[in-house]
Scaffold this motif. Structure first.
Motif, mmCIF file in Angstrom:
data_model
loop_
_atom_site.group_PDB
_atom_site.id
_atom_site.type_symbol
_atom_site.label_atom_id
_atom_site.label_comp_id
_atom_site.label_asym_id
_atom_site.label_seq_id
_atom_site.Cartn_x
_atom_site.Cartn_y
_atom_site.Cartn_z
ATOM 1 N N ASP A 62 0.833 -1.200 0.000
ATOM 2 C CA ASP A 62 0.000 0.000 0.000
ATOM 3 C C ASP A 62 0.873 1.258 0.000
ATOM 4 O O ASP A 62 2.106 1.199 0.019
ATOM 5 N N GLY A 63 0.188 2.417 -0.034
ATOM 6 C CA GLY A 63 0.909 3.675 -0.127
ATOM 7 C C GLY A 63 1.818 3.959 1.041
ATOM 8 O O GLY A 63 2.862 4.605 0.887
ATOM 9 N N PHE A 64 1.454 3.485 2.241
ATOM 10 C CA PHE A 64 2.311 3.708 3.399
ATOM 11 C C PHE A 64 3.650 2.991 3.231
ATOM 12 O O PHE A 64 4.714 3.557 3.500
ATOM 13 N N ILE A 65 3.597 1.743 2.794
ATOM 14 C CA ILE A 65 4.824 0.969 2.583
ATOM 15 C C ILE A 65 5.670 1.606 1.490
ATOM 16 O O ILE A 65 6.895 1.736 1.610
ATOM 17 N N LEU A 66 5.014 2.038 0.413
ATOM 18 C CA LEU A 66 5.752 2.644 -0.693
ATOM 19 C C LEU A 66 6.369 3.975 -0.279
ATOM 20 O O LEU A 66 7.492 4.292 -0.687
ATOM 21 N N CYS A 67 5.668 4.745 0.542
ATOM 22 C CA CYS A 67 6.216 6.006 1.029
ATOM 23 C C CYS A 67 7.488 5.750 1.837
ATOM 24 O O CYS A 67 8.504 6.443 1.664
ATOM 25 N N GLN A 68 7.447 4.758 2.710
ATOM 26 C CA GLN A 68 8.633 4.411 3.499
ATOM 27 C C GLN A 68 9.774 3.961 2.588
ATOM 28 O O GLN A 68 10.942 4.285 2.836
ATOM 29 N N ARG A 69 9.449 3.201 1.555
ATOM 30 C CA ARG A 69 10.470 2.733 0.622
ATOM 31 C C ARG A 69 11.135 3.911 -0.095
ATOM 32 O O ARG A 69 12.358 3.960 -0.241
#
Length: 241
Positions: A62-69
């Motif tokens: 999701d977007g949260f994981i991608l933001c952290q990445r």
């Protein structure tokens, strides 16, 4: 060869991707799109976007994981698309490094205004809004701030990479040490002159910066909360080239 800013839109809704691609292209942006994290990674290898619009609800990561990445390797400004009126999504997005958010359904015109404002702030912070135009490093407490690379360096030479919003907030504090700064002032510095202060969002930004500085939120020694007045940054600042 175009000098337009490049925007990467990540959303699994084809209609939204096409809408934003058409609208932003008409407003002098080069638009790249992706429907999920895998496609996002491919596009980021090929291009170096100036700004990312990232939906939260995506297939796979999701977007949260991608933001952290993204934040592991890049300071690129990120605007997250959140579910309407879902405060927890907005707060979490800010906590993990997003610079701004907009709720669905949204007005493309409002999103365009936020994109332009965020790009202006990012450029201003990196080129003009350094605490000192001459100093490369700022020394305070047990920290050294690299104003060029947006890095915090501790006494053990461990480095912490700051997001654009974290860097802007820290430089605001360093320019106003030992003076109360209101939430309205912080909001205007981070989100623009016409922004309306969201107290929860501002508190999240401050909390995230405290974590970077390893400043205990229960008994802070660097960023202190002043009830009814905002925050005070307690530190002596020295410059080093």
């Amino acid at each position: 060869m175009t000098n337009n800013k490049q925007v990467l839109v990540i959303d699994d809704d084809q209609a939204i991707r096409e809408l934003l691609a058409e609208y932003l292209s008409k407003n002098n942006f080069d638009v790249i799109t992706a429907e999920d994290g895998l496609e996002m990674d491919k596009q980021r290898l090929i291009h170096q976007p100036d700004l990312i619009i990232l939906d939260i609800m995506l297939p796979g990561d999701d977007g949260f994981i991608l933001c952290q990445r993204i934040r592991q390797t890049s300071h690129v400004p990120i605007i997250m698309l959140t579910a309407n009126s879902d405060e927890m999504d907005r707060v979490l997005g800010l906590e993990i490094g997003a610079d701004d958010y907009i709720a669905k359904p949204f007005s493309p015109r409002e999103l365009l205004a936020r994109i332009k404002a965020l790009l202006r702030r990012t450029q201003f912070a990196s080129e003009e809004n350094q605490p000192s135009a001459k100093a490369r490093y700022l020394l305070f407490s047990n920290w050294k701030l690299d104003t060029k690379q947006h890095l915090l360096i501790d006494d053990n030479k461990d480095e912490i990479s700051l997001t654009g919003a974290d860097f802007q907030l820290l430089t605001l504090f360093l320019d106003n040490t030992n003076s109360a700064i209101s939430r309205d002032q912080i909001c205007q510095a981070l989100h623009g002159r016409d922004a309306f202060a969201n107290e929860r969002g501002i508190d999240v930004h401050v909390s995230r910066l405290r974590q970077c500085l390893k400043d205990d939120a229960k008994s802070p020694k660097i960023i202190k909360t002043i009830r009814g007045a905002g925050y005070v940054f307690i530190a002596d600042v020295n410059e080093k080239n």
